[in-house]
Design a protein around this motif. Structure first.
Motif, mmCIF file in Angstrom:
data_model
loop_
_atom_site.group_PDB
_atom_site.id
_atom_site.type_symbol
_atom_site.label_atom_id
_atom_site.label_comp_id
_atom_site.label_asym_id
_atom_site.label_seq_id
_atom_site.Cartn_x
_atom_site.Cartn_y
_atom_site.Cartn_z
ATOM 1 N N LYS A 49 0.824 -1.217 0.000
ATOM 2 C CA LYS A 49 0.000 0.000 0.000
ATOM 3 C C LYS A 49 0.851 1.257 0.000
ATOM 4 N N ASP A 50 2.020 1.222 0.674
ATOM 5 C CA ASP A 50 2.857 2.424 0.661
ATOM 6 C C ASP A 50 3.427 2.684 -0.729
ATOM 7 N N LYS A 51 3.790 1.601 -1.449
ATOM 8 C CA LYS A 51 4.265 1.765 -2.826
ATOM 9 C C LYS A 51 3.135 2.212 -3.741
ATOM 10 N N PHE A 52 1.944 1.637 -3.517
ATOM 11 C CA PHE A 52 0.780 2.042 -4.316
ATOM 12 C C PHE A 52 0.522 3.536 -4.143
ATOM 13 N N THR A 53 0.555 3.994 -2.901
ATOM 14 C CA THR A 53 0.303 5.404 -2.609
ATOM 15 C C THR A 53 1.372 6.296 -3.241
ATOM 16 N N GLU A 54 2.628 5.879 -3.117
ATOM 17 C CA GLU A 54 3.732 6.657 -3.684
ATOM 18 C C GLU A 54 3.591 6.804 -5.194
ATOM 19 N N GLN A 55 3.346 5.683 -5.876
ATOM 20 C CA GLN A 55 3.225 5.721 -7.330
ATOM 21 C C GLN A 55 1.943 6.430 -7.763
ATOM 22 N N PHE A 56 0.879 6.260 -6.968
ATOM 23 C CA PHE A 56 -0.390 6.913 -7.289
ATOM 24 C C PHE A 56 -0.192 8.422 -7.403
#
Length: 423
Positions: A49-56
């Motif tokens: 989720k932290d990577k998803f948020t960063e890339q989002f």
């Protein structure tokens, strides 16, 4: 790869087979069950989720800064597709298993041009408001993912659909392969005993997945394989049996219930689902309960007929894809359909079920509920949890992937509420 209904599992099988060959994989699929980050996987794992948020935010802000007018932003699925591509580049994957969203010809995933290997699974009448009202029309849309010079693998059997796929393959100077049955890989003495242990999904889609993975490995110079070659070895077997695809023929035991979860929403996928459920409960003497919903404009009557023939359900619940009356997670909100629209749809389906029961001279045990929480509460009120740990309710949740997500969310909320009450 184009997937229909339960055949999203073909992508999961293909990804697992590639990963077991030492390849770093990316996997883009839809829809999600509970959380949006389920749609993007790296090496078989959900994107953190932290990577998803960063890339989002990286992708969103870049698109926002480059707008040409106020409304120049991609819609939901288009944005997630762009996000997936950015993640796969950032994660330096070797191969992407890319599942088409709806159709093929006009689907936003179809922007990818350099495609060596293409898969088309079994076709059914779905999303007819977008893809066409007949199988040939739908086949034409699905075959739109065929690229120039690519290898196309399919286990489509309908002659009218195969004719369309062959025509579109020729137009792209591609090569079409109709894959052998999965059972052909397990006829030797060494592997024949394993066949009976496989799930429906491996039996249906294993061969297509093997051919897709093997063809990509061959075209990328990692192994030598002749298209439609039938072989089996421990590495291939490991890739098949290790594949995990939630929401398709999935059985979960939870608080006195055996929850059978299957997002089947076409006639073909529902036939698989009902066969699986019937075999699962064949020797059970416990109450059998159906929770059903069907979104979209496609007809649901044939699905109800299949379900009606599966077993004598003791209770049937028609319910919108809503865990509660107030959605508790943004990823569970259905923007296209308001709660009122969904409830009206559930009532329409319930009326069709009543008509079917009348025609078959059966007792109508169908009820409409506003939410999944209401439905599960009513189930426990009618069939209180037994003190005997072996006594379990046989519950089938089917008709929509979104319904599965709402059901799981509802059970989580009930669990949390029960825990707080005990405290």
């Amino acid at each position: 790869m184009h997937n229909t209904a339960e055949f999203g599992s073909t992508c999961a099988l293909t990804e697992s087979l590639l990963r077991h060959q030492g390849v770093r994989t990316g996997f883009f699929s839809s829809p999600h069950i509970l959380s949006t980050n389920e749609r993007i996987r790296i090496d078989g794992q959900l994107l953190a989720k932290d990577k998803f948020t960063e890339q989002f935010w990286k992708v969103y802000n870049r698109l926002w800064d480059r707008r040409e007018h106020d409304h120049d932003m991609p819609a939901y699925f288009k944005f997630l597709t762009i996000l997936g591509f950015h993640v796969f580049v950032a994660e330096n994957v070797d191969v992407v298993v890319l599942e088409v969203g709806i159709g093929g010809e006009h689907d936003c995933t179809n922007i990818v041009r350099n495609v060596r290997t293409v898969g088309i699974t079994s076709l059914g009448l779905e999303h007819t408001e977008l893809l066409g009202r007949t199988l040939p029309e739908i086949a034409w849309q699905k075959a739109g993912i065929i690229k120039s010079g690519s290898h196309v693998f399919t286990h489509v059997t309908q002659p009218v659909c195969l004719d369309v796929i062959r025509q579109r393959t020729q137009e792209q100077s591609a090569t079409l392969y109709e894959v052998p049955p999965t059972e052909d890989y397990f006829r030797s003495d060494a592997y024949a005993p394993i066949w009976q242990t496989f799930s429906h999904l491996i039996r249906l889609n294993g061969s297509l997945a093997i051919q897709l993975a093997s063809d990509w490995l061959t075209q990328s110079g990692r192994q030598r394989h002749t298209p439609n070659e039938v072989r089996m070895d421990p590495q291939l077997l490991g890739g098949l049996i290790s594949a995990h695809w939630p929401g398709r023929c999935q059985l979960i035991e939870w608080h006195g219930m055996r929850l059978h979860l299957d997002g089947a929403h076409t006639l073909e996928s529902m036939a698989v689902c009902t066969d699986w459920f019937a075999k699962s409960v064949r020797d059970s003497v416990h109450p059998k309960i159906l929770i059903f919903n069907r979104t979209g404009e496609s007809g649901f009557e044939p699905l109800l007929q299949l379900l009606n023939r599966t077993c004598a359900f003791d209770m049937v619940c028609f319910v919108p894809n809503l865990a509660t009356s107030t959605p508790n997670a943004p990823s569970q909100v259905m923007v296209r359909f308001s709660p009122e629209m969904q409830l009206q749809r559930a009532r329409t389906i319930a009326t069709a079920w009543s008509d079917l029961c009348a025609t078959e001279q059966q007792k109508d045990v169908g009820q409409v509920f506003n939410t999944l929480t209401d439905a599960f509460t009513a189930i426990w009120q009618r069939f209180p949890p037994a003190t005997d740990s072996d006594a379990q309710l046989e519950v089938l949740v089917t008709g929509s992937i979104h319904l599965l997500g709402a059901a799981i969310s509802a059970l989580d909320l009930i669990d949390d509420s029960t825990s707080r009450t005990k405290i």
